[in-house]
Design a protein around this motif. Structure first.
Motif, PDB file in Angstrom:
ATOM      1  N   PRO A  21      29.189  23.533  18.836  1.00  0.00           N
ATOM      2  CA  PRO A  21      28.251  22.414  18.686  1.00  0.00           C
ATOM      3  C   PRO A  21      27.021  22.865  17.884  1.00  0.00           C
ATOM      4  O   PRO A  21      26.614  24.027  17.942  1.00  0.00           O
ATOM      5  CB  PRO A  21      27.850  22.064  20.125  1.00  0.00           C
ATOM      6  N   ILE A  22      26.447  21.940  17.127  1.00  0.00           N
ATOM      7  CA  ILE A  22      25.264  22.265  16.322  1.00  0.00           C
ATOM      8  C   ILE A  22      24.051  21.537  16.876  1.00  0.00           C
ATOM      9  O   ILE A  22      24.172  20.582  17.633  1.00  0.00           O
ATOM     10  CB  ILE A  22      25.462  21.898  14.840  1.00  0.00           C
ATOM     11  N   ALA A  23      22.878  22.008  16.490  1.00  0.00           N
ATOM     12  CA  ALA A  23      21.626  21.363  16.868  1.00  0.00           C
ATOM     13  C   ALA A  23      20.665  21.454  15.697  1.00  0.00           C
ATOM     14  O   ALA A  23      20.575  22.497  15.044  1.00  0.00           O
ATOM     15  CB  ALA A  23      21.023  22.046  18.088  1.00  0.00           C
ATOM     16  N   LEU A  24      19.969  20.369  15.435  1.00  0.00           N
ATOM     17  CA  LEU A  24      18.927  20.374  14.421  1.00  0.00           C
ATOM     18  C   LEU A  24      17.726  21.079  15.023  1.00  0.00           C
ATOM     19  O   LEU A  24      17.242  20.704  16.087  1.00  0.00           O
ATOM     20  CB  LEU A  24      18.556  18.940  14.027  1.00  0.00           C
ATOM     21  N   CYS A  25      17.268  22.132  14.359  1.00  0.00           N
ATOM     22  CA  CYS A  25      16.180  22.903  14.956  1.00  0.00           C
ATOM     23  C   CYS A  25      14.931  22.965  14.091  1.00  0.00           C
ATOM     24  O   CYS A  25      13.892  23.384  14.564  1.00  0.00           O
ATOM     25  CB  CYS A  25      16.650  24.319  15.276  1.00  0.00           C
ATOM     26  N   ASN A  26      15.020  22.559  12.836  1.00  0.00           N
ATOM     27  CA  ASN A  26      13.864  22.748  11.981  1.00  0.00           C
ATOM     28  C   ASN A  26      13.980  21.852  10.769  1.00  0.00           C
ATOM     29  O   ASN A  26      15.073  21.571  10.298  1.00  0.00           O
ATOM     30  CB  ASN A  26      13.777  24.210  11.531  1.00  0.00           C
ATOM     31  N   SER A  27      12.858  21.441  10.270  1.00  0.00           N
ATOM     32  CA  SER A  27      12.809  20.695   9.022  1.00  0.00           C
ATOM     33  C   SER A  27      11.495  21.048   8.341  1.00  0.00           C
ATOM     34  O   SER A  27      10.453  21.116   8.994  1.00  0.00           O
ATOM     35  CB  SER A  27      12.885  19.192   9.305  1.00  0.00           C
ATOM     36  N   LEU A  28      11.552  21.318   7.055  1.00  0.00           N
ATOM     37  CA  LEU A  28      10.359  21.652   6.289  1.00  0.00           C
ATOM     38  C   LEU A  28      10.193  20.659   5.159  1.00  0.00           C
ATOM     39  O   LEU A  28      11.175  20.174   4.595  1.00  0.00           O
ATOM     40  CB  LEU A  28      10.476  23.062   5.703  1.00  0.00           C
ATOM     41  N   TYR A  29       8.979  20.407   4.811  1.00  0.00           N
ATOM     42  CA  TYR A  29       8.692  19.509   3.694  1.00  0.00           C
ATOM     43  C   TYR A  29       7.535  20.119   2.912  1.00  0.00           C
ATOM     44  O   TYR A  29       6.510  20.488   3.490  1.00  0.00           O
ATOM     45  CB  TYR A  29       8.304  18.125   4.223  1.00  0.00           C
ATOM     46  N   PHE A  30       7.710  20.260   1.614  1.00  0.00           N
ATOM     47  CA  PHE A  30       6.658  20.806   0.764  1.00  0.00           C
ATOM     48  C   PHE A  30       6.352  19.826  -0.355  1.00  0.00           C
ATOM     49  O   PHE A  30       7.258  19.345  -1.022  1.00  0.00           O
ATOM     50  CB  PHE A  30       7.104  22.128   0.113  1.00  0.00           C
ATOM     51  N   GLU A  31       5.075  19.529  -0.566  1.00  0.00           N
ATOM     52  CA  GLU A  31       4.658  18.745  -1.733  1.00  0.00           C
ATOM     53  C   GLU A  31       4.858  19.571  -2.995  1.00  0.00           C
ATOM     54  O   GLU A  31       5.180  19.055  -4.041  1.00  0.00           O
ATOM     55  CB  GLU A  31       3.178  18.346  -1.617  1.00  0.00           C
ATOM     56  N   LYS A  32       4.629  20.865  -2.889  1.00  0.00           N
ATOM     57  CA  LYS A  32       4.824  21.804  -3.991  1.00  0.00           C
ATOM     58  C   LYS A  32       5.667  22.953  -3.454  1.00  0.00           C
ATOM     59  O   LYS A  32       5.602  23.270  -2.274  1.00  0.00           O
ATOM     60  CB  LYS A  32       3.484  22.329  -4.512  1.00  0.00           C
ATOM     61  N   GLY A  33       6.432  23.577  -4.328  1.00  0.00           N
ATOM     62  CA  GLY A  33       7.276  24.688  -3.905  1.00  0.00           C
ATOM     63  C   GLY A  33       6.465  25.798  -3.263  1.00  0.00           C
ATOM     64  O   GLY A  33       5.285  25.996  -3.574  1.00  0.00           O
ATOM     65  N   SER A  34       7.085  26.532  -2.371  1.00  0.00           N
ATOM     66  CA  SER A  34       6.397  27.591  -1.629  1.00  0.00           C
ATOM     67  C   SER A  34       6.241  28.865  -2.437  1.00  0.00           C
ATOM     68  O   SER A  34       5.492  29.752  -2.045  1.00  0.00           O
ATOM     69  CB  SER A  34       7.148  27.891  -0.333  1.00  0.00           C
ATOM     70  N   ALA A  35       6.959  28.977  -3.553  1.00  0.00           N
ATOM     71  CA  ALA A  35       6.886  30.151  -4.438  1.00  0.00           C
ATOM     72  C   ALA A  35       7.145  31.450  -3.676  1.00  0.00           C
ATOM     73  O   ALA A  35       6.542  32.476  -3.939  1.00  0.00           O
ATOM     74  CB  ALA A  35       5.548  30.197  -5.177  1.00  0.00           C
ATOM     75  N   GLN A  36       8.053  31.401  -2.725  1.00  0.00           N
ATOM     76  CA  GLN A  36       8.403  32.595  -1.957  1.00  0.00           C
ATOM     77  C   GLN A  36       9.267  33.520  -2.800  1.00  0.00           C
ATOM     78  O   GLN A  36      10.049  33.060  -3.632  1.00  0.00           O
ATOM     79  CB  GLN A  36       9.186  32.219  -0.703  1.00  0.00           C
ATOM     80  N   PRO A  37       9.163  34.824  -2.533  1.00  0.00           N
ATOM     81  CA  PRO A  37      10.118  35.738  -3.175  1.00  0.00           C
ATOM     82  C   PRO A  37      11.496  35.515  -2.562  1.00  0.00           C
ATOM     83  O   PRO A  37      11.624  34.832  -1.537  1.00  0.00           O
ATOM     84  CB  PRO A  37       9.563  37.122  -2.826  1.00  0.00           C
ATOM     85  N   PRO A  38      12.547  36.084  -3.170  1.00  0.00           N
ATOM     86  CA  PRO A  38      13.877  35.940  -2.564  1.00  0.00           C
ATOM     87  C   PRO A  38      13.844  36.343  -1.085  1.00  0.00           C
ATOM     88  O   PRO A  38      13.190  37.316  -0.710  1.00  0.00           O
ATOM     89  CB  PRO A  38      14.742  36.899  -3.382  1.00  0.00           C
ATOM     90  N   HIS A  39      14.529  35.570  -0.273  1.00  0.00           N
ATOM     91  CA  HIS A  39      14.530  35.823   1.165  1.00  0.00           C
ATOM     92  C   HIS A  39      15.800  35.264   1.787  1.00  0.00           C
ATOM     93  O   HIS A  39      16.581  34.592   1.132  1.00  0.00           O
ATOM     94  CB  HIS A  39      13.290  35.194   1.823  1.00  0.00           C
ATOM     95  N   VAL A  40      15.968  35.542   3.056  1.00  0.00           N
ATOM     96  CA  VAL A  40      17.089  35.030   3.846  1.00  0.00           C
ATOM     97  C   VAL A  40      16.482  34.118   4.909  1.00  0.00           C
ATOM     98  O   VAL A  40      15.659  34.569   5.714  1.00  0.00           O
ATOM     99  CB  VAL A  40      17.868  36.193   4.504  1.00  0.00           C
ATOM    100  N   ASP A  41      16.870  32.850   4.892  1.00  0.00           N
ATOM    101  CA  ASP A  41      16.288  31.890   5.842  1.00  0.00           C
ATOM    102  C   ASP A  41      16.416  32.349   7.287  1.00  0.00           C
ATOM    103  O   ASP A  41      15.527  32.121   8.102  1.00  0.00           O
ATOM    104  CB  ASP A  41      16.944  30.519   5.694  1.00  0.00           C
ATOM    105  N   ALA A  42      17.523  33.000   7.625  1.00  0.00           N
ATOM    106  CA  ALA A  42      17.795  33.363   9.021  1.00  0.00           C
ATOM    107  C   ALA A  42      16.789  34.352   9.602  1.00  0.00           C
ATOM    108  O   ALA A  42      16.682  34.453  10.821  1.00  0.00           O
ATOM    109  CB  ALA A  42      19.212  33.931   9.155  1.00  0.00           C
ATOM    110  N   ILE A  43      16.033  35.071   8.768  1.00  0.00           N
ATOM    111  CA  ILE A  43      15.043  35.984   9.358  1.00  0.00           C
ATOM    112  C   ILE A  43      13.774  35.243   9.772  1.00  0.00           C
ATOM    113  O   ILE A  43      12.943  35.797  10.486  1.00  0.00           O
ATOM    114  CB  ILE A  43      14.715  37.196   8.450  1.00  0.00           C
TER     115      ILE A  43
END
Length: 117
Positions: A21-43
């Motif tokens: 079974p799955i669960a919705l746990c998070n939602s993000l919204y950005f007006e402008k991109g976060s300009a993050q370096p490469p990353h892994v969402d799971a961390i």
């Protein structure tokens, strides 16, 4: 977006893909991109069951070079996740330099190249 996120037909498909079974746990919204370096969402959004994170990205504008396209590394999901000093897969801010070095080495060793969309 909310209607898509809680759609029962979609939830069934995703549950079938995950084998649980799955669960919705998070939602993000950005007006402008976060300009993050490469990353892994799971961390940052670490699932309780290791390896059980489904994430999606929806562009709310046309994707083009000036908008800062999404970049990803095909195949990078096969890189073993880094375990932090606290015994979890969740980021420890003081160890992010070592994490980036590990990921850079893994990408180079596996000859994974970035793609942008």
């Amino acid at each position: 977006m909310r209607d898509i996120a809680i759609d029962t037909d979609l939830a069934k498909i995703l549950s079938d893909c995950m084998g649980a079974p799955i669960a919705l746990c998070n939602s993000l919204y950005f007006e402008k991109g976060s300009a993050q370096p490469p990353h892994v969402d799971a961390i940052y959004m670490t699932p309780q069951t290791h390896g059980h994170l489904l994430a999606s990205w929806v562009a709310l504008e046309d994707v083009h070079e000036d908008a800062g396209p999404l970049e990803y590394y095909p195949g990078s999901q096969l890189i073993p996740q880094w375990k932090f000093s606290n015994g979890t897969y969740h980021s420890v801010p003081e160890e992010m330099g070592a994490w980036h070095a590990y990921m850079d080495a893994q990408l180079k060793e596996r000859a994974y190249e970035t793609r942008a969309h």
